[in-house]
Design an enzyme around this catalytic site. Structure first.
Site, PDB file in Angstrom:
ATOM      1  N   ARG A  56      17.601  23.350  48.593  1.00 20.02           N
ATOM      2  CA  ARG A  56      18.262  22.226  49.025  1.00 20.02           C
ATOM      3  C   ARG A  56      20.206  22.139  49.085  1.00 20.02           C
ATOM      4  O   ARG A  56      20.446  22.433  48.374  1.00 20.02           O
ATOM      5  CB  ARG A  56      17.364  20.798  48.877  1.00 20.02           C
ATOM      6  CG  ARG A  56      16.756  21.057  48.286  1.00 20.02           C
ATOM      7  CD  ARG A  56      18.079  19.997  46.906  1.00 20.02           C
ATOM      8  NE  ARG A  56      18.875  19.153  47.353  1.00 20.02           N
ATOM      9  CZ  ARG A  56      19.543  18.797  47.026  1.00 20.02           C
ATOM     10  NH1 ARG A  56      20.217  19.566  45.978  1.00 20.02           N
ATOM     11  NH2 ARG A  56      20.594  17.831  46.915  1.00 20.02           N
ATOM     12  N   GLY A  57      20.676  20.900  49.884  1.00 13.35           N
ATOM     13  CA  GLY A  57      21.949  20.651  50.057  1.00 13.35           C
ATOM     14  C   GLY A  57      22.200  21.384  51.127  1.00 13.35           C
ATOM     15  O   GLY A  57      22.241  22.717  51.182  1.00 13.35           O
ATOM     16  N   ARG A 105      15.267  23.475  59.072  1.00 11.18           N
ATOM     17  CA  ARG A 105      15.809  21.883  58.679  1.00 11.18           C
ATOM     18  C   ARG A 105      16.865  21.911  60.286  1.00 11.18           C
ATOM     19  O   ARG A 105      17.486  22.496  59.995  1.00 11.18           O
ATOM     20  CB  ARG A 105      15.461  21.959  57.572  1.00 11.18           C
ATOM     21  CG  ARG A 105      15.043  21.474  56.229  1.00 11.18           C
ATOM     22  CD  ARG A 105      15.424  21.311  55.081  1.00 11.18           C
ATOM     23  NE  ARG A 105      15.773  19.673  54.877  1.00 11.18           N
ATOM     24  CZ  ARG A 105      16.091  19.026  53.987  1.00 11.18           C
ATOM     25  NH1 ARG A 105      16.698  19.844  53.087  1.00 11.18           N
ATOM     26  NH2 ARG A 105      16.339  17.241  53.506  1.00 11.18           N
ATOM     27  N   GLN A 222      16.276  13.141  44.342  1.00  9.38           N
ATOM     28  CA  GLN A 222      17.933  14.194  44.269  1.00  9.38           C
ATOM     29  C   GLN A 222      18.488  13.652  43.088  1.00  9.38           C
ATOM     30  O   GLN A 222      19.279  14.456  42.492  1.00  9.38           O
ATOM     31  CB  GLN A 222      18.203  14.457  45.289  1.00  9.38           C
ATOM     32  CG  GLN A 222      17.424  15.756  46.401  1.00  9.38           C
ATOM     33  CD  GLN A 222      16.199  14.628  47.492  1.00  9.38           C
ATOM     34  OE1 GLN A 222      16.241  13.297  47.399  1.00  9.38           O
ATOM     35  NE2 GLN A 222      16.494  15.307  48.926  1.00  9.38           N
ATOM     36  N   ASP A 263      25.930  16.538  55.059  1.00  9.08           N
ATOM     37  CA  ASP A 263      25.337  17.554  55.787  1.00  9.08           C
ATOM     38  C   ASP A 263      25.839  17.186  57.612  1.00  9.08           C
ATOM     39  O   ASP A 263      25.595  19.315  57.531  1.00  9.08           O
ATOM     40  CB  ASP A 263      23.896  16.794  56.384  1.00  9.08           C
ATOM     41  CG  ASP A 263      22.977  16.961  54.737  1.00  9.08           C
ATOM     42  OD1 ASP A 263      23.491  16.264  54.001  1.00  9.08           O
ATOM     43  OD2 ASP A 263      22.362  18.486  54.038  1.00  9.08           O
ATOM     44  N   ASN A 273      24.524  12.115  56.181  1.00 12.25           N
ATOM     45  CA  ASN A 273      23.946  12.701  55.177  1.00 12.25           C
ATOM     46  C   ASN A 273      22.635  12.258  54.512  1.00 12.25           C
ATOM     47  O   ASN A 273      21.657  11.015  55.145  1.00 12.25           O
ATOM     48  CB  ASN A 273      25.316  12.260  53.591  1.00 12.25           C
ATOM     49  CG  ASN A 273      25.070  12.803  52.192  1.00 12.25           C
ATOM     50  OD1 ASN A 273      24.678  13.611  52.219  1.00 12.25           O
ATOM     51  ND2 ASN A 273      24.749  11.802  51.447  1.00 12.25           N
ATOM     52  N   LYS A 274      22.609  12.463  52.525  1.00 10.08           N
ATOM     53  CA  LYS A 274      21.251  11.558  52.709  1.00 10.08           C
ATOM     54  C   LYS A 274      21.273  10.778  52.802  1.00 10.08           C
ATOM     55  O   LYS A 274      21.677   9.225  52.856  1.00 10.08           O
ATOM     56  CB  LYS A 274      20.843  11.776  51.297  1.00 10.08           C
ATOM     57  CG  LYS A 274      19.656  11.876  50.678  1.00 10.08           C
ATOM     58  CD  LYS A 274      18.661  11.780  50.714  1.00 10.08           C
ATOM     59  CE  LYS A 274      18.615  13.444  51.291  1.00 10.08           C
ATOM     60  NZ  LYS A 274      17.173  13.880  51.898  1.00 10.08           N
TER      61      LYS A 274
HETATM   62  O1  MRU Z   1      17.406  16.349  51.553  1.00 16.42           O
HETATM   63  P1  MRU Z   1      18.429  16.865  51.128  1.00 16.42           P
HETATM   64  O2  MRU Z   1      18.072  17.195  49.507  1.00 16.42           O
HETATM   65  O3  MRU Z   1      18.946  18.914  51.622  1.00 16.42           O
HETATM   66  O4  MRU Z   1      19.772  16.454  51.584  1.00 16.42           O
HETATM   67  C1  MRU Z   1      21.185  16.707  50.417  1.00 16.42           C
HETATM   68  C2  MRU Z   1      22.324  15.891  50.716  1.00 16.42           C
HETATM   69  O5  MRU Z   1      22.012  14.957  51.773  1.00 16.42           O
HETATM   70  C3  MRU Z   1      23.313  15.906  50.059  1.00 16.42           C
HETATM   71  O6  MRU Z   1      24.279  15.286  50.100  1.00 16.42           O
HETATM   72  C4  MRU Z   1      24.641  17.205  51.241  1.00 16.42           C
HETATM   73  O7  MRU Z   1      23.580  18.178  51.239  1.00 16.42           O
HETATM   74  C5  MRU Z   1      25.541  17.593  50.219  1.00 16.42           C
HETATM   75  S1  MRU Z   1      25.138  18.830  49.278  1.00 16.42           S
HETATM   76  C6  MRU Z   1      26.694  19.862  49.219  1.00 16.42           C
END
Ligand code: MRU
Length: 371
Positions: A56-57, A105, A222, A263, A273-274
């Site tokens: 993820r990320g 996703r 996370q 993202d 973002n998250k």
């Molecule tokens: O749901 P996730 O864990 O994939 O979400 C990740 C994030 O929101 C990160 O902040 C984002 O992808 C940047 S990663 C360098």
């Protein structure tokens, strides 16, 4: 920095001298308690790994998807003699894999960017596809390093600046300049030094001491499971807080800046973002704490004029009600679980990219820096 590869191609002998091997993915759902890997020989396994957040990320998802196309190609090439027929079969398999992986996703644009890059190669052999997937990964490492270097003139004075806030980590912990981050935008989520963490690893390398305040990041933690793990493994002083403590931490003057990842960033700088990032940006504005987004150019979607068009993933309610196997809400209760939110560009002090710092954050500056 963390000595764990989130995504790696494991070499193996292919039939008739072609590419063999498989994709190894660090299962991030097991961290920090266990270091376990998923060995992917089928594209369905890669899809699952992305869907369930084993990888993820945004940049890491793109890298895994690139290799996912190679997994499909290796399977398609098996048993075929080298030549035009094999290449056509491989191209078809890559196109199918790209369509399929694109459904894993919806929010991180890096996924679609990497899949398009693989698909565009057309009829080629598996060796060429593997070289492309490797290039995607190597380029992301370099982009992350460059983010750190470009961010440095902005971040260093905030960390070094005298007076103001110091991040006492708790009783008995020394006061250090505090940096707050949310979710995980580190090495685990990207490549090399990560995005939001790149300037932090650079600060550490250059002897500038600071304390990282790490938001726990409900519902999947996370921050607690991954960012706290990777930063503390690197020797960074870390203070873990629950998401709802950020206002108090800012009010107490413990953080000098916030850095988060992204993202998908629209052409005007609106940033997905998250979930929780938007609230953090509002808190930062109220408390006059600079709020930065760190992201490579691969996280921008310039086809979208603003953040309203960014698709927001919704995840199952069980991640809220029994996220880690322990029910914490009444059976049958209704839930709503957006995995991301969009921070309006006006709340962002600057976007730290591998091509430079976008500030002020607006459509003109985005176009100028990314041109
Ligand atoms: O749901 P996730 O864990 O994939 O979400 C990740 C994030 O929101 C990160 O902040 C984002 O992808 C940047 S990663 C360098």
């Amino acid at each position: 920095m963390l000595d764990l590869m989130n995504v790696a191609w494991i070499e193996g002998a292919g039939p008739g001298g072609g590419v063999g091997g498989h994709l190894r993915i660090l299962d991030q759902t097991r961290l920090p308690n266990r270091v376990e890997y998923l060995e992917c020989t089928e594209v369905e396994q890669v899809w699952q790994a992305i869907k369930r957040l084993s990888v993820r990320g945004a940049p890491a998802i793109g890298i895994a998807a690139g290799y996912g196309c190679v997994v499909a190609a290796v399977a398609a090439e098996r048993g075929l003699a080298p030549g035009a027929e094999a290449e056509a079969a491989v191209a078809q398999a890559v196109a199918r894999a790209a369509d399929y992986l694109a459904t894993s996703r919806p929010t991180a644009v890096n996924l679609f960017w990497a899949l398009e890059r693989m698909r565009k190669l057309g009829p080629v052999g598996t060796a060429r596809l593997l070289a492309e997937a490797r290039a995607i990964q190597a380029e992301e490492v370099e982009r992350c390093r460059q983010i750190g270097l470009h961010a440095w003139p902005v971040v260093e004075p905030l960390l070094r600046g005298g007076g103001g806030a110091t991040g006492a980590g708790g009783p008995g912990l020394p006061g250090l300049p505090g940096v707050l981050t949310h979710c995980n935008a580190g090495a685990l989520a990207a490549a090399g030094p990560g995005t939001a963490t790149a300037p932090l690893y650079l600060a550490q390398e250059r002897g500038v001491r600071f304390r990282a305040f790490v938001d726990e990041t409900r519902p999947l933690l996370q921050g607690a499971r991954l960012t706290a793990f990777e930063l503390s493994a690197a020797g960074v002083p870390v203070t873990l807080i629950c998401d709802n403590m950020a206002a108090q931490v800012m009010h107490a003057g413990r953080v000098r800046l916030v850095i988060v990842g992204a993202d998908r960033i629209a052409a005007n700088g609106d940033t997905a973002n998250k979930i929780g990032t938007y609230g953090l940006a509002i808190l930062a504005r109220y408390h006059q704490v600079p709020f930065f987004v760190a992201a490579p150019s691969t996280s921008f979607d310039l086809t979208l004029p603003d953040g309203r068009g960014i698709p927001i993933e919704e995840r199952g309610g069980e991640e809220i009600t029994e996220g880690f196997g322990w029910r914490t809400a009444p059976v049958g209760i209704g839930t709503y679980s957006p995995a991301f939110d969009v921070t309006p560009h006006e709340l962002i002090t600057g976007i730290l990219t591998e091509r430079g710092v976008i500030a002020p954050v607006d459509a003109v500056q985005v176009a100028k820096v990314l041109r």
